[in-house]
Each structure stands twice: as structure tokens, then as C-alpha cells.
Design a protein around this motif. Sequence first.
Motif, PDB file in Angstrom:
ATOM      1  N   SER A   1       0.825  -1.204   0.000  1.00 55.54           N
ATOM      2  CA  SER A   1       0.000   0.000   0.000  1.00 55.54           C
ATOM      3  C   SER A   1       0.862   1.258   0.000  1.00 55.54           C
ATOM      4  CB  SER A   1      -0.906   0.016   1.223  1.00 55.54           C
ATOM      5  OG  SER A   1      -1.645   1.212   1.277  1.00 55.54           O
ATOM      6  N   GLN A   2       0.437   2.207  -0.803  1.00 56.44           N
ATOM      7  CA  GLN A   2       1.128   3.487  -0.869  1.00 56.44           C
ATOM      8  C   GLN A   2       0.584   4.458   0.173  1.00 56.44           C
ATOM      9  OE1 GLN A   2       1.176   4.990  -4.876  1.00 56.44           O
ATOM     10  NE2 GLN A   2       1.873   7.021  -4.268  1.00 56.44           N
ATOM     11  N   MET A   3      -0.525   4.135   0.783  1.00 60.52           N
ATOM     12  CA  MET A   3      -1.192   5.058   1.710  1.00 60.52           C
ATOM     13  C   MET A   3      -1.720   4.288   2.919  1.00 60.52           C
ATOM     14  SD  MET A   3      -1.250   8.046   0.043  1.00 60.52           S
ATOM     15  CE  MET A   3      -2.627   9.040   0.599  1.00 60.52           C
ATOM     16  N   ASP A   4      -2.000   5.010   4.009  1.00 61.44           N
ATOM     17  CA  ASP A   4      -2.854   4.473   5.073  1.00 61.44           C
ATOM     18  C   ASP A   4      -4.292   4.556   4.554  1.00 61.44           C
ATOM     19  OD1 ASP A   4      -0.628   4.221   6.675  1.00 61.44           O
ATOM     20  OD2 ASP A   4      -1.058   6.015   7.876  1.00 61.44           O
ATOM     21  N   GLY A   5      -4.996   3.430   4.565  1.00 61.04           N
ATOM     22  CA  GLY A   5      -6.364   3.441   4.032  1.00 61.04           C
ATOM     23  C   GLY A   5      -7.003   2.080   4.138  1.00 61.04           C
ATOM     24  N   TYR A   6      -7.865   1.770   3.164  1.00 59.29           N
ATOM     25  CA  TYR A   6      -8.595   0.494   3.147  1.00 59.29           C
ATOM     26  C   TYR A   6      -8.276  -0.256   1.861  1.00 59.29           C
ATOM     27  CZ  TYR A   6     -11.425   1.718   7.209  1.00 59.29           C
ATOM     28  OH  TYR A   6     -11.843   2.036   8.481  1.00 59.29           O
ATOM     29  N   ALA A   7      -7.862  -1.516   2.020  1.00 63.29           N
ATOM     30  CA  ALA A   7      -7.682  -2.398   0.869  1.00 63.29           C
ATOM     31  C   ALA A   7      -9.049  -2.918   0.441  1.00 63.29           C
ATOM     32  CB  ALA A   7      -6.762  -3.544   1.229  1.00 63.29           C
ATOM     33  N   VAL A   8      -9.297  -2.852  -0.891  1.00 65.68           N
ATOM     34  CA  VAL A   8     -10.609  -3.219  -1.434  1.00 65.68           C
ATOM     35  C   VAL A   8     -10.435  -4.363  -2.428  1.00 65.68           C
ATOM     36  CG1 VAL A   8     -12.626  -2.385  -2.699  1.00 65.68           C
ATOM     37  CG2 VAL A   8     -11.397  -0.848  -1.145  1.00 65.68           C
TER      38      VAL A   8
ATOM     39  N   ILE B   1      -7.521   6.815   3.797  1.00 64.71           N
ATOM     40  CA  ILE B   1      -8.408   6.965   4.950  1.00 64.71           C
ATOM     41  C   ILE B   1      -9.162   8.295   4.887  1.00 64.71           C
ATOM     42  CG2 ILE B   1      -6.526   7.927   6.340  1.00 64.71           C
ATOM     43  CD1 ILE B   1      -9.484   5.743   7.548  1.00 64.71           C
ATOM     44  N   GLU B   2      -8.555   9.312   4.254  1.00 63.27           N
ATOM     45  CA  GLU B   2      -9.215  10.623   4.176  1.00 63.27           C
ATOM     46  C   GLU B   2     -10.501  10.572   3.348  1.00 63.27           C
ATOM     47  OE1 GLU B   2      -6.089   9.982   3.394  1.00 63.27           O
ATOM     48  OE2 GLU B   2      -4.785  11.204   4.673  1.00 63.27           O
ATOM     49  N   ARG B   3     -10.634   9.566   2.457  1.00 65.31           N
ATOM     50  CA  ARG B   3     -11.827   9.461   1.604  1.00 65.31           C
ATOM     51  C   ARG B   3     -12.882   8.520   2.198  1.00 65.31           C
ATOM     52  NH1 ARG B   3      -9.135   8.764  -4.459  1.00 65.31           N
ATOM     53  NH2 ARG B   3      -7.568  10.437  -4.239  1.00 65.31           N
ATOM     54  N   ALA B   4     -12.590   7.965   3.345  1.00 65.15           N
ATOM     55  CA  ALA B   4     -13.519   7.010   3.970  1.00 65.15           C
ATOM     56  C   ALA B   4     -14.504   7.743   4.873  1.00 65.15           C
ATOM     57  CB  ALA B   4     -12.728   5.978   4.769  1.00 65.15           C
ATOM     58  N   ASP B   5     -15.600   7.078   5.176  1.00 59.38           N
ATOM     59  CA  ASP B   5     -16.586   7.587   6.115  1.00 59.38           C
ATOM     60  C   ASP B   5     -16.904   6.481   7.116  1.00 59.38           C
ATOM     61  OD1 ASP B   5     -18.552   8.982   7.440  1.00 59.38           O
ATOM     62  OD2 ASP B   5     -20.093   8.649   5.887  1.00 59.38           O
ATOM     63  N   PRO B   6     -16.411   6.596   8.350  1.00 60.43           N
ATOM     64  CA  PRO B   6     -15.712   7.730   8.950  1.00 60.43           C
ATOM     65  C   PRO B   6     -14.271   7.855   8.435  1.00 60.43           C
ATOM     66  CG  PRO B   6     -15.770   5.907  10.492  1.00 60.43           C
ATOM     67  CD  PRO B   6     -16.599   5.486   9.317  1.00 60.43           C
ATOM     68  N   ALA B   7     -13.695   9.053   8.569  1.00 60.82           N
ATOM     69  CA  ALA B   7     -12.361   9.333   8.034  1.00 60.82           C
ATOM     70  C   ALA B   7     -11.274   9.024   9.049  1.00 60.82           C
ATOM     71  CB  ALA B   7     -12.269  10.792   7.600  1.00 60.82           C
ATOM     72  N   GLN B   8     -11.519   8.034   9.882  1.00 63.75           N
ATOM     73  CA  GLN B   8     -10.493   7.520  10.795  1.00 63.75           C
ATOM     74  C   GLN B   8     -10.792   6.050  11.034  1.00 63.75           C
ATOM     75  OE1 GLN B   8     -12.361  10.302  12.059  1.00 63.75           O
ATOM     76  NE2 GLN B   8     -13.991   8.956  12.806  1.00 63.75           N
ATOM     77  N   PHE B   9      -9.762   5.314  11.383  1.00 67.96           N
ATOM     78  CA  PHE B   9      -9.936   3.881  11.597  1.00 67.96           C
ATOM     79  C   PHE B   9     -10.740   3.639  12.868  1.00 67.96           C
ATOM     80  CE2 PHE B   9      -5.824   3.872   9.181  1.00 67.96           C
ATOM     81  CZ  PHE B   9      -6.325   3.269   8.035  1.00 67.96           C
ATOM     82  N   HIS B  10     -11.527   2.575  12.838  1.00 64.56           N
ATOM     83  CA  HIS B  10     -12.277   2.173  14.025  1.00 64.56           C
ATOM     84  C   HIS B  10     -11.314   1.693  15.104  1.00 64.56           C
ATOM     85  CE1 HIS B  10     -16.317   2.433  12.273  1.00 64.56           C
ATOM     86  NE2 HIS B  10     -15.788   1.945  11.148  1.00 64.56           N
ATOM     87  N   SER B  11     -11.633   2.008  16.332  1.00 63.50           N
ATOM     88  CA  SER B  11     -10.783   1.598  17.456  1.00 63.50           C
ATOM     89  C   SER B  11     -11.020   0.135  17.787  1.00 63.50           C
ATOM     90  CB  SER B  11     -11.091   2.459  18.687  1.00 63.50           C
ATOM     91  OG  SER B  11     -12.405   2.184  19.162  1.00 63.50           O
ATOM     92  N   ALA B  12     -10.109  -0.435  18.557  1.00 64.24           N
ATOM     93  CA  ALA B  12     -10.259  -1.819  19.010  1.00 64.24           C
ATOM     94  C   ALA B  12     -11.522  -1.975  19.850  1.00 64.24           C
ATOM     95  CB  ALA B  12      -9.026  -2.233  19.810  1.00 64.24           C
ATOM     96  N   THR B  13     -11.869  -0.928  20.589  1.00 67.06           N
ATOM     97  CA  THR B  13     -13.080  -0.969  21.415  1.00 67.06           C
ATOM     98  C   THR B  13     -14.327  -1.071  20.537  1.00 67.06           C
ATOM     99  OG1 THR B  13     -11.996   0.369  23.117  1.00 67.06           O
ATOM    100  CG2 THR B  13     -14.410   0.256  23.177  1.00 67.06           C
TER     101      THR B  13
ATOM    102  N   THR C   1     -18.668  -1.159  10.022  1.00 59.55           N
ATOM    103  CA  THR C   1     -18.666  -0.936   8.573  1.00 59.55           C
ATOM    104  C   THR C   1     -17.992   0.398   8.259  1.00 59.55           C
ATOM    105  OG1 THR C   1     -20.833   0.123   8.640  1.00 59.55           O
ATOM    106  CG2 THR C   1     -20.780  -2.259   8.250  1.00 59.55           C
ATOM    107  N   VAL C   2     -17.654   0.540   6.996  1.00 59.28           N
ATOM    108  CA  VAL C   2     -17.075   1.783   6.495  1.00 59.28           C
ATOM    109  C   VAL C   2     -17.658   2.043   5.119  1.00 59.28           C
ATOM    110  CG1 VAL C   2     -15.076   0.643   5.423  1.00 59.28           C
ATOM    111  CG2 VAL C   2     -14.918   3.060   6.069  1.00 59.28           C
ATOM    112  N   ARG C   3     -17.896   3.308   4.802  1.00 57.77           N
ATOM    113  CA  ARG C   3     -18.377   3.677   3.479  1.00 57.77           C
ATOM    114  C   ARG C   3     -17.203   4.251   2.687  1.00 57.77           C
ATOM    115  NH1 ARG C   3     -23.820   3.350   3.216  1.00 57.77           N
ATOM    116  NH2 ARG C   3     -23.816   4.397   1.188  1.00 57.77           N
ATOM    117  N   LEU C   4     -17.082   3.796   1.435  1.00 60.49           N
ATOM    118  CA  LEU C   4     -16.006   4.234   0.547  1.00 60.49           C
ATOM    119  C   LEU C   4     -16.609   4.745  -0.745  1.00 60.49           C
ATOM    120  CD1 LEU C   4     -13.522   1.244   1.053  1.00 60.49           C
ATOM    121  CD2 LEU C   4     -13.449   3.475   2.180  1.00 60.49           C
ATOM    122  N   PRO C   5     -15.913   5.642  -1.458  1.00 63.90           N
ATOM    123  CA  PRO C   5     -16.470   6.152  -2.718  1.00 63.90           C
ATOM    124  C   PRO C   5     -16.712   5.026  -3.711  1.00 63.90           C
ATOM    125  CG  PRO C   5     -14.552   7.438  -2.025  1.00 63.90           C
ATOM    126  CD  PRO C   5     -14.601   6.236  -1.134  1.00 63.90           C
ATOM    127  N   ALA C   6     -17.784   5.127  -4.444  1.00 70.84           N
ATOM    128  CA  ALA C   6     -18.075   4.128  -5.474  1.00 70.84           C
ATOM    129  C   ALA C   6     -17.211   4.391  -6.702  1.00 70.84           C
ATOM    130  CB  ALA C   6     -19.555   4.177  -5.842  1.00 70.84           C
TER     131      ALA C   6
END
Length: 434
Positions: free
Chosen positions: A56-63, A113-125, A133-138
Motif C-alpha cells: 500500500s502506498q497510503m494508510d487506508g482500506y484495501a478493497v 483513509i481521508e476518503r472514507a466515512d468515517p475518516a479515521q480507523f475504528h478503534s479496538a473498542t 462498517t465503512v463507506r467508501l467512494p463508489a
Amino acid sequence: MRRTVDEHRAAVAGLLRWSSGYDGAGAEVLPLAAALGRALAGDVAAPVSLPPFANSQMDGYAVHADDLAGRDAFEVADAIPAGSVPPALAPGTAAPIMTGAMLPEGAAAVVPIERADPAQFHSATDRARGPVTVRLPAGIDAGLFVRNAGSDIAEGEAALRAGTLLGPAQLGLLAACGVGEVPVRPRFRVLLLSTGDEVAEPGAPLAPGSIYDANTTLLEAALREAGAEVSRHRLLGDDPAVLRDAFGAIPAGSTHLVLSTGGISQGAYEVVKQALADSSVEFSSVAMQPGGPQAHGTISGIPFLGFPGNPVSAIVSFEMFLRPALHQLTGVPAPRPVLEAVLVDALDSPRAKHQLRRGLYRDGKVALVGGPDSHLLHALAASNCLVHVPEGVAALAPGDRVEVTLMGPVPTDPFAVEDVLVLDEAGTDAAGTG
């Protein structure tokens, strides 16, 4: 014999090429940490691909590849930190992935991660409470922010070619490929000696009528900076017989070049000229200021160069003749940058000579430092370039364009230039010598 600068530069390069015995053979194998500034003795192939795996070139979500077109809501899979080997990614899920982490099997893109909703990773809690879940641009493009394996260099390809000068970037590439040591060309060996009854070693008491030897330190530093291995001979007096004995005692094969300073001009006590009167060494007058007197040839088959005794003349001779020849022969050092600059000051120059003035280059302009005299070491130390005034030019005015050879760092402090202008006013000598 009278020569132009270009003619003498060619003569010095030819002398080293045909008589020094240096052929770059006998490669020395060095660890990367010791190879800075050396030239490669052979090609180096990449033992692994760079990157060695898709990451990965960025912090984000692999799809997943199946989800690039229409899906915009994803169940969050286990996070993938750098250095781990992740499980395959299931369709309908998105895995938090860190920069540089291995792309999981099935993944085809990374959404920052900046394009995700929410724009931060979910915590372990959050994840401990149950699926999140996370929403990503289509409409995600395949390969988005993915560094494919071998996209920089493929395993087995030439990472660097023989003769490459090893700087930080080249050593960094080799380290990234896992190369721990490299074959480098041997150093060019120089025996350096100074002559003159009037010179004393720095740090010793100075007798009346004596001066400290600047040339040996000046040229040794220049040679070492240029990648050469330097041996220093003790200071020799003005006795031709002593100098002849010193030359005769140099073991064959011990050095690629003998370099001396002083004793080659038109004075009554030119010891080098007297000692080598019956040799094949040629004593020339080069149309250059400073540094006109020059000597070159062989002594018992060993190449010999004689530079003038004034320190500025000696270093200008090195820069104009020996340093370029070393680059041509050994690949080290790298050529000096040659730039065009706007001249700040007026100058006069002997029409029949190529004059080299010391200057301070900054922001496309060059201010002269000191006068043309060959003893002005303070001005030399304050300069960062040589200003070229070609043969046939007798004067230049402020605003004229000149060629400069950059020899040192370019200052960013404007007060540095103001200091040099003050030095120029105090140190200018219109007469100018050798």
C-alpha cells in the motif's frame, strides 16, 4: 613550450591514461558504509524485486477486485500492519492497511483513509462490540495507491552499472535490494611532495624568512576529496641532487602519479626544473592566470606533474587539469557543475590568457572575491567558484554573463555576499601575478 588550457588538459589526461598503469583492475570489495564516493568495478544486479511484494502506498482500506465498480459499504476486516503477512481479503470487506504493508490476496486497490466515512480507523473498542462498517467512494480504479511488485526494479535487472559513482541515492538503492557489499575500483594513488627552503610544516616554529607549507595540505585535501589515495613526502629543500635522489628512490608500482609544487618557473632557483633537466619532463607555459608554469612527463616510467608554488596557482592547476583527468580515468570524482552567471563586478584580464578569478556564486550572480593574485588564500577560502575569463577577453563589465565552475556550497545568507564584496574591495590587486 607554450600551450592553451585545452592543450595542456589533454596532455595531462593522456599522461595519466597511458603512463599511470591505472586500469581499474583488482576490485576492492567493500561494505556499503565504506563505499561512499567510490566507483563500481562491475555491474550489480538486483537480487530481489523492488518492491518485493505488492504493498500500500497510503494508510487506508484495501478493497477486493470484485468490489471496485458499485459497492460503497463494506464490513471492516482485520487491520494489516506493515511487516505482516495478511490473510486473503474476502469480497464485501475492506481491510485497514498501513503504508508499506503487504496487499492481501484478492485486493486490487487502496482507498486513502481521508476518503472514507468515517475518516479515521475504528478503534479496538469499537470492533470488540461487534462488526463495524465503512463507506467508501463508489467506482474505485484498479491499482489505486498500490505499489506493484517490481514496479521500481525487477529481480535480476541491473541495479547499477560498472563505473557508477556511489552516492547516497545509489547506496540506498543497493541497501533496498539487500546488497551488503560491492566491488569498487581501486583508488588512484598519488605521491605528493613540496619543495622550497623557505617552507615550514604547519605547527612548527616559523623562522625569519620562512612561510608555512599550505600547498601540501591544500592539495592533499583536494586529492582525497577527489577519491585519490595520497602519500606525503617530507618537505624537500632547494637542492637538485636531493630531489633527484628522492625521485630515484620511488619504488616502481608504488604510485600512479608523482605531484610536486614549486620550482618549475623562470627563477634562478627552480629546483624541480634543475633536478629534471635531463629527463623527459616538459616544462610548459600555459596561457592561464594563475597557474601558467606547468610540468608534465614521466620519471622512471612514473607519471609526473609539477604545479606552480603559489597556493592559488596550485589549486587552480588541480581543478583545471588533474581533477578532470582523474574523472576520465577512474570515474571519480564527479565533474564540477559549470553554470552561467551574471557578473557583479568589473574586471580586467590579460587578453592572451585564460584568467580564472575566485568568486562567490549565488542566485544566478557571481561576485569576485579578492584580486587575481595567486597568493590570496583568504579570498580563496571565501569563494565557492572559479570565474572563467577566456583568452581574447581583456575586460568585462557588471552585468556581463560569465561561465563559473562551482567548487563549494551556495550560500543562502545574503550577508555572506556582502562580506565578500567588502573582501573584494580590500583585496583587489589590478596587477595580478602567476
